[in-house]
Design a protein around this motif. Structure first.
Motif, mmCIF file in Angstrom:
data_model
loop_
_atom_site.group_PDB
_atom_site.id
_atom_site.type_symbol
_atom_site.label_atom_id
_atom_site.label_comp_id
_atom_site.label_asym_id
_atom_site.label_seq_id
_atom_site.Cartn_x
_atom_site.Cartn_y
_atom_site.Cartn_z
ATOM 1 N N TRP A 90 0.821 -1.225 -0.221
ATOM 2 C CA TRP A 90 -0.065 -0.105 -0.120
ATOM 3 C C TRP A 90 0.747 1.280 0.032
ATOM 4 O O TRP A 90 2.198 1.108 0.384
ATOM 5 C CB TRP A 90 -0.979 0.129 1.270
ATOM 6 N N ARG A 100 -6.142 6.799 5.586
ATOM 7 C CA ARG A 100 -6.140 7.375 4.261
ATOM 8 C C ARG A 100 -5.170 6.213 3.481
ATOM 9 O O ARG A 100 -4.801 6.719 2.422
ATOM 10 C CB ARG A 100 -5.317 8.787 4.313
ATOM 11 N N GLU A 145 -4.305 3.088 1.031
ATOM 12 C CA GLU A 145 -4.926 2.414 0.042
ATOM 13 C C GLU A 145 -3.941 1.496 -0.368
ATOM 14 O O GLU A 145 -2.626 1.688 -0.756
ATOM 15 C CB GLU A 145 -5.328 3.660 -1.042
ATOM 16 N N TRP A 146 -4.539 0.285 -0.714
ATOM 17 C CA TRP A 146 -3.617 -0.850 -1.102
ATOM 18 C C TRP A 146 -3.475 -0.485 -2.726
ATOM 19 O O TRP A 146 -4.037 0.190 -3.685
ATOM 20 C CB TRP A 146 -4.868 -2.254 -1.350
ATOM 21 N N SER A 151 -2.605 -1.276 -6.441
ATOM 22 C CA SER A 151 -3.499 -2.040 -7.488
ATOM 23 C C SER A 151 -2.592 -3.549 -7.831
ATOM 24 O O SER A 151 -1.433 -3.696 -7.962
ATOM 25 C CB SER A 151 -3.378 -1.296 -8.981
#
Length: 272
Positions: free
Chosen positions: A23, A120, A122-123, A125
């Motif tokens: 992430w 806040r 996020e992994w 893609s």
């Protein structure tokens, strides 16, 4: 994959780093630094020292704080507060202006805590799908990271980390990773595990190189991140040609592969 295929498949071991590998996290630090310096200019106005001086002063102070704080939450906030006080003292001496305010310190502490706002995160893609795929194939996935142990449980719950990693295969370190950390988190035993392939996956040297000292069965997969890797040190830029792929120099080790992203793990590694 059928039970029969799974039973006959080669089971490998993968030790993943977290921040900026699975992430994105470094941007929170950079944003906090940017907000801090901007706030100093708001406080001191035309009395503010030049930006180069401010940055040099701050990062020297943060380096000194690391000796006491290590990676624990609070190091950035304390370094920012100390830098603010230093500039206040300088302004008082240089301009006879008393600009220190308690509310300034309260706000600066909030800025210094921004990198620990896990809400806040996020992994990256492809990260979740790769972890799920490796588990379905019967591979062992481990997590090894340098992070504040008091904050980590909440962060792990928010990210859903336990969906992919068993708690016994998660290890947090207080500083740079060592080969002993990799042995501990992976359960490496030379006598019984030499026939398996072992992989260390991350975006920095301490994520990759220590386990290569354990055995030739260990390999590294280097996933350079735009914020943490030496992109501007690329030979493309030194030659003045502007990089087409913006990839930094690969690690100089025959057992380390460099790939662009977590979703690009080679099929000979994953068994796809």
């Amino acid at each position: 994959m059928s039970p029969k295929e799974k039973a006959g498949a080669k089971s490998n071991v993968f030790v993943f780093d977290g921040d900026d590998t699975l992430w994105m996290n470094e941007w929170q630090y950079s944003q906090a630094y940017s907000d801090f310096f901007s706030y100093l200019y708001k406080i001191f106005g035309n009395k503010t020292p030049n930006l180069h001086y401010l940055q040099e002063r701050y990062f020297r102070t943060e380096g000194e704080m690391y000796k006491e704080w290590g990676i624990r939450r609070g190091r950035l906030a304390e370094a920012m507060i100390q830098t603010y006080r230093d500039i206040c003292n300088w302004a008082l001496w240089r301009f006879e202006a008393d600009l220190w305010r308690e509310e300034h310190e309260v706000y600066i502490r909030k800025i210094g805590d921004q990198p620990f706002d896990f809400g806040r995160l996020e992994w990256l893609s492809g990260a979740k799908s790769i972890l799920s795929y490796l588990k379905r194939r019967g591979h062992m996935v481990c997590f090894l990271s340098s992070y504040d142990k008091k904050v980590f449980p909440q962060r792990a719950e928010f990210l859903g980390l336990y969906e992919f990693f068993s708690k016994e295969n998660i290890l947090l370190t207080e500083g740079k990773k060592t080969k002993d950390d990799f042995v501990m988190v992976s359960g490496w035993q030379k006598e019984t595990d030499a026939t398996r392939a072992w992989y260390a996956i991350g975006n920095g040297e301490s994520d990759i190189l220590p386990p290569l000292e354990i055995s030739e069965n260990w390999h590294g997969i280097y996933i350079p991140h735009g914020s943490t890797s030496r992109y501007l040190a690329s030979e493309y830029f030194k030659e003045g040609g502007r990089a087409l792929n913006f990839m930094p120099p690969p690690m100089e080790n025959s057992r380390v592969q460099t790939i662009r992203s977590i979703g690009c793990l080679p099929t000979d590694v994953t068994g796809a």
